[in-house]
Scaffold this active site. Structure first.
Site, PDB file in Angstrom:
ATOM      1  N   HIS A  60      -2.574  11.896  16.228  1.00 15.42           N
ATOM      2  CA  HIS A  60      -1.935  10.933  15.384  1.00 15.42           C
ATOM      3  C   HIS A  60      -2.775   9.899  14.573  1.00 15.42           C
ATOM      4  O   HIS A  60      -2.458   8.740  14.173  1.00 15.42           O
ATOM      5  CB  HIS A  60      -1.080  10.153  16.241  1.00 15.42           C
ATOM      6  CG  HIS A  60      -0.167  10.938  17.200  1.00 15.42           C
ATOM      7  ND1 HIS A  60      -0.528  11.106  18.327  1.00 15.42           N
ATOM      8  CD2 HIS A  60       0.934  11.620  17.197  1.00 15.42           C
ATOM      9  CE1 HIS A  60       0.208  11.872  19.097  1.00 15.42           C
ATOM     10  NE2 HIS A  60       0.979  12.090  18.281  1.00 15.42           N
ATOM     11  N   ASP A 117     -22.516  22.944 -32.038  1.00 17.90           N
ATOM     12  CA  ASP A 117     -23.514  23.712 -31.747  1.00 17.90           C
ATOM     13  C   ASP A 117     -23.605  25.197 -32.351  1.00 17.90           C
ATOM     14  O   ASP A 117     -24.242  26.094 -31.653  1.00 17.90           O
ATOM     15  CB  ASP A 117     -23.755  23.885 -30.264  1.00 17.90           C
ATOM     16  CG  ASP A 117     -22.796  24.310 -29.403  1.00 17.90           C
ATOM     17  OD1 ASP A 117     -21.687  24.795 -30.111  1.00 17.90           O
ATOM     18  OD2 ASP A 117     -22.737  24.743 -28.263  1.00 17.90           O
TER      19      ASP A 117
END
Length: 543
Positions: A219, A385
């Site tokens: 829990h 590029d």
């Protein structure tokens, strides 16, 4: 903001139950329709002739407990709200619905709310004349000498054992005895690197990076220690050492449980570490890796060891008809098959051809000379590029030409070698695409000895794998019409077609492939595609 999918908090559990019933593979589940606060999943095929087995608790631990309802395990599961015990009324209604003369065993994890609510329901049922027993599972060993060990994933081992003996028509006393034997012989411990999120609530993660919390509750309760987690195998070994204290060198089954948020990739890695740990060395059966008892989305796992007797082993290995049980296996042999590595390099013999050498030289130098211009164009429509990338490939091929390391007299081999050089030197997708182009062209030429058709075949493969076509604003807009003209007419026509194709890209206001596809039409208007310009220039060099 919630980190979980749900509609309304108050209907979350009921919605999830309906989803399980809709999809369960055995089609043997239903639920009791009493009121909205009572959520009980039961077997559709139950006839009360055998001992009933009921478990349950707060939601958020799915598939526990409803995922274990079915022949050979649970008769019913009573589901509370998230991390909250179901009410006494809910448990009592479940008992009354499934319990016949053979009686009923309640299997409860050792949490105060579950013990009290199931306990009071049991007493009320006894007062009504029913034969009821209860086993409280307390398998968590993380807190040494704890007076109230928690019940965690080892609970499903107890479900399995009790369910087996009930299915064999054993008496309630015998079923309870075997469930207690399983409970006495099971040990579990968990670890996590994040806690869980509660529906509709904000949860702070208290576990720091590169740390793990050992022994935290399902829990989200704090664990016993914060440990370093440089390597998973070290964490597994810490857990193994604690579990092995209880095995006393006896046979045992091991359950590897996903606490909810651990990915399949990680669970497979953990399986390897567990199998190769000191714990795995004496393991007889492996159950999982799988989610058995979770903590909603907690990123962690738990290990449960059940020391085996002949009776417990028989019970564990018996088949069941439930949604979420994982059949135990003996660990498989993972020895790989050893083979010789296949070399991707093209085998060829260097050969000379002055005419072909001149073509290669012209193409390479044309592309190298275009470096600055192609980069300029690509700065306008891409990442700047293209010139550098194309030039890199051309320089590599040109160097091989100067070093006399090309099969110039064998066209199919030349294409393959050029393709290999481009794939290694250009990088990115353009190098691979051009490598595909030349490699496929070489394959076609070897079979048909037709240059134009071979180049078109290479183009088709480049289009297939790359996904671009004429009109998408790429080099294909110049290359395809040029190659078609070369095949159907002559080189002069191909030169004209390449220029027309490259010019057309300046008028295309939408790119459908490459970096340009992320740009708006204003950025593209009037600018030629750099790859198309490269193709145009290469063909123009042969005027």
């Amino acid at each position: 903001m919630s980190k979980l999918f749900f509609n309304e908090r108050k209907t979350l559990v009921s919605d999830a139950i309906d989803g399980l019933i809709y999809s369960n593979q055995h089609n043997n589940l239903t639920r009791l329709n009493i009121d909205e606060h009572i959520r009980v999943v039961v077997r559709k095929d139950w006839d009360k002739n055998k001992v009933a087995i009921i478990s349950g608790g707060g939601a958020g631990h799915e598939p526990a407990h409803a995922g274990f309802v079915g022949q050979g395990m649970l008769t019913a599961a009573v589901c509370g709200d998230v991390f909250a015990s179901p009410s006494v009324e809910a448990v009592l209604n479940a008992i009354l619905y499934v319990t016949g003369e053979a009686g009923c065993l309640l299997i409860v994890k050792n949490y105060t709310g579950d013990r009290l609510n199931f306990g009071l329901a049991a007493e009320k049922a006894k007062k009504l004349g029913l034969n009821i027993e209860m086993v409280i599972v307390n398998d968590d060993i993380s807190i040494v000498d704890s007076k109230k060990p928690r019940g965690i994933a080892g609970t499903v081992f107890v479900h399995k054992v009790a369910g087996y003996y009930a299915d064999q028509d054993a008496s309630l006393a015998r079923v309870t005895e075997m469930a207690n034997l399983a409970n006495d012989n099971v040990s579990s411990i968990g670890v996590a690197i994040t806690s869980c999120h509660i529906p509709g609530e904000h949860t702070e993660d208290r576990i720091a990076a590169k740390k793990a919390e050992l022994g935290l509750g399902i829990h989200g309760e704090p664990g016993i220690a914060i440990i370093d987690i440089e390597h998973c195998r070290g964490v597994v070994e810490i857990m193994a050492e604690k579990l092995l204290v209880n095995t006393q060198q006896k046979k045992y089954a091991l359950l590897l449980n996903n606490l909810g948020g651990t990915s399949p990739l990680e669970m497979s890695l953990l399986t390897k570490d567990v199998v190769e740990s000191s714990l795995g060395q004496n393991m007889n059966y492996l159950f999982g890796p799988q989610a058995f008892v979770t903590a909603i989305d907690m990123k962690g796992f738990s290990l449960s060891c059940l020391v085996l007797t002949e009776e417990l082993e028989t019970a564990l290995m018996a088949p069941v008809a439930v949604e979420s049980w994982s059949k135990g296996i003996t660990v498989n042999d993972a020895t790989p098959i050893t083979i010789e590595k296949f070399s991707n390099s093209v085998e060829f013999t260097v050969s000379e051809s002055a005419a072909v050498a001149a073509v290669v030289d012209t193409v390479c130098n044309t592309v190298i000379d275009l470096k600055t211009e192609l980069n300029r164009l690509d700065t306008l429509v891409g990442d700047g590029d293209t010139g550098s990338t194309f030039s890199s490939g051309a320089l590599t091929v040109l160097q091989a030409l100067k070093n006399k390391k090309l099969p110039l007299a064998e066209t199919e081999k030349l294409f393959e070698v050029v393709g290999e050089h481009l794939a290694m030197s250009m990088g990115g997708s353009s190098g691979i695409l051009l490598s595909i182009f030349f490699t496929a062209a070489g394959t076609h030429y070897a079979k048909h000895q037709n240059l134009a058709e071979a180049l078109l075949s290479g183009l088709e493969q480049m289009k297939f794998f790359g996904g671009a076509k004429v009109g998408d604003r790429t080099m294909i807009d110049a290359l395809e019409p040029a190659l078609i003209a070369l095949r159907d007419e002559n080189l002069a026509a191909a030169i004209v077609a390449a220029k027309a194709g490259a010019d057309s890209t300046a008028k295309m206001l939408e790119a459908k492939a490459g970096r340009s596809s992320y740009l708006n039409s204003e950025s593209l208007e009037g600018v030629k595609d750099p790859g198309a310009v490269a193709i145009e220039s290469v063909f123009a060099a042969f005027k």
